[in-house]
Design a protein around this motif. Structure first.
Motif, PDB file in Angstrom:
ATOM      1  N   ALA A  71      -1.755 -14.618   3.647  1.00 63.44           N
ATOM      2  CA  ALA A  71      -0.743 -13.796   2.563  1.00 63.44           C
ATOM      3  C   ALA A  71       0.448 -13.495   3.342  1.00 63.44           C
ATOM      4  O   ALA A  71       1.230 -12.464   3.727  1.00 63.44           O
ATOM      5  N   TYR A  72      -0.060 -12.872   4.996  1.00 60.83           N
ATOM      6  CA  TYR A  72       0.945 -12.520   6.124  1.00 60.83           C
ATOM      7  C   TYR A  72       1.988 -13.574   5.925  1.00 60.83           C
ATOM      8  O   TYR A  72       2.963 -13.678   5.751  1.00 60.83           O
ATOM      9  N   ARG A 116      -5.937 -10.112   2.064  1.00 59.79           N
ATOM     10  CA  ARG A 116      -4.916  -9.999   1.210  1.00 59.79           C
ATOM     11  C   ARG A 116      -4.034  -9.326   1.747  1.00 59.79           C
ATOM     12  O   ARG A 116      -3.229  -9.374   1.761  1.00 59.79           O
ATOM     13  N   SER A 117      -4.660  -7.483   1.764  1.00 58.77           N
ATOM     14  CA  SER A 117      -3.560  -6.312   1.498  1.00 58.77           C
ATOM     15  C   SER A 117      -3.294  -6.380   3.151  1.00 58.77           C
ATOM     16  O   SER A 117      -2.385  -5.819   3.726  1.00 58.77           O
ATOM     17  N   SER A 125      -0.524  -8.777   4.459  1.00 60.52           N
ATOM     18  CA  SER A 125       0.308  -8.746   3.243  1.00 60.52           C
ATOM     19  C   SER A 125       1.298  -7.178   4.139  1.00 60.52           C
ATOM     20  O   SER A 125       2.193  -7.228   4.877  1.00 60.52           O
ATOM     21  N   ASP A 132       3.026 -15.677   3.857  1.00 62.64           N
ATOM     22  CA  ASP A 132       3.167 -16.093   2.602  1.00 62.64           C
ATOM     23  C   ASP A 132       4.580 -14.925   2.298  1.00 62.64           C
ATOM     24  O   ASP A 132       5.857 -15.257   2.516  1.00 62.64           O
ATOM     25  N   ARG A 133       4.331 -13.868   2.184  1.00 69.40           N
ATOM     26  CA  ARG A 133       5.196 -12.192   2.674  1.00 69.40           C
ATOM     27  C   ARG A 133       6.119 -12.645   3.425  1.00 69.40           C
ATOM     28  O   ARG A 133       7.224 -12.349   4.206  1.00 69.40           O
ATOM     29  N   GLN A 193       9.087 -14.854   2.537  1.00 70.47           N
ATOM     30  CA  GLN A 193       9.402 -14.528   1.307  1.00 70.47           C
ATOM     31  C   GLN A 193      11.173 -13.268   2.281  1.00 70.47           C
ATOM     32  O   GLN A 193      12.128 -13.673   1.133  1.00 70.47           O
ATOM     33  N   ARG A 194      10.902 -13.026   2.922  1.00 73.62           N
ATOM     34  CA  ARG A 194      11.996 -12.023   3.866  1.00 73.62           C
ATOM     35  C   ARG A 194      13.186 -12.380   3.799  1.00 73.62           C
ATOM     36  O   ARG A 194      13.669 -13.587   3.631  1.00 73.62           O
ATOM     37  N   ALA A 227       2.224  -8.489   7.809  1.00 74.22           N
ATOM     38  CA  ALA A 227       3.862  -8.816   7.402  1.00 74.22           C
ATOM     39  C   ALA A 227       4.622  -7.840   7.387  1.00 74.22           C
ATOM     40  O   ALA A 227       5.943  -7.917   7.221  1.00 74.22           O
ATOM     41  N   ASN A 228       4.986  -6.740   6.338  1.00 70.61           N
ATOM     42  CA  ASN A 228       5.565  -6.325   6.121  1.00 70.61           C
ATOM     43  C   ASN A 228       6.413  -5.302   7.443  1.00 70.61           C
ATOM     44  O   ASN A 228       6.806  -4.375   7.283  1.00 70.61           O
ATOM     45  N   GLU A 259       2.682   1.268   3.864  1.00 68.51           N
ATOM     46  CA  GLU A 259       3.592   0.030   3.167  1.00 68.51           C
ATOM     47  C   GLU A 259       5.122   0.567   2.803  1.00 68.51           C
ATOM     48  O   GLU A 259       6.004   0.583   3.642  1.00 68.51           O
TER      49      GLU A 259
END
Length: 183
Positions: A175-176, A132-133, A136, A178-179, A182-183, A139-140, A100
């Motif tokens: 999770a992907y 979940r990780s 995420s 959702d993240r 959020q951007r 997505a990051n 990350e």
């Protein structure tokens, strides 16, 4: 003296060695200087002297928190070596944090897109066992400025949807998405 000369940190009691390593990692410019002088193995050797994988990962994370250290890793072609060390020798939970941090660092994703390439980057993220990780992390990676520039320049904006569809685990997919939004 014209260059940096190093030797492995002697095996002192854990608190002494750890204190020395923390001081090196947290002193502004010290890690970048070691990398610039070809001494990244000194850092890895010092980390390997500690048997605690979580501590090793935390020190790598602290090291990468310094923009000059991260830039030196990229500029001197040590990114692959650092990623391999982090994967093989740090705690899995901390390894995720290292990825990350790297995905947020300037020019790191751009360099990773060049070598090892997009597919290898996606594979690297796919190896994260926690759904979940994993979602995420993906997505990051995808919302990093370098990745957005890559996707835009190559006319591949459908990758965002393709990756969501390719993720078979619903928790990871959620999770992907959702993240991503959020951007």
């Amino acid at each position: 003296m014209t260059g940096v000369q190093t030797c492995a940190l002697p095996i002192y009691d854990d608190p002494v060695r750890r204190s020395l390593l923390r001081k090196i990692v947290r002193t502004p410019g010290s890690v970048a200087t070691l990398i610039e002088k070809g001494q990244i193995d000194f850092i890895f050797d010092a980390l390997m002297a500690d048997k605690d994988k979580k501590f090793r990962g935390e020190m790598l994370l602290a090291m990468l928190a310094a923009p000059d250290a991260t830039a030196a890793v990229v500029e001197h072609g040590k990114l692959a070596q650092l990623l391999k060390f982090a994967k093989d020798h740090s705690d899995a939970a901390v390894h995720k944090n290292i990825l990350e941090q790297l995905f947020r660092s300037r020019n790191v994703v751009k360099k990773l897109l060049e070598d090892p390439g997009f597919d290898a980057l996606i594979e690297m993220v796919s190896e994260e066992p926690d759904p979940r990780s994993r979602g995420s992390l993906l997505a990051n990676l995808m919302i990093s400025n370098d990745m957005v520039n890559y996707v835009t320049a190559n006319g591949k904006s459908d990758l965002f949807v393709t990756l969501a569809k390719a993720e078979t685990d619903l928790v990871a997919r959620r999770a992907y998405l959702d993240r991503l939004f959020q951007r």
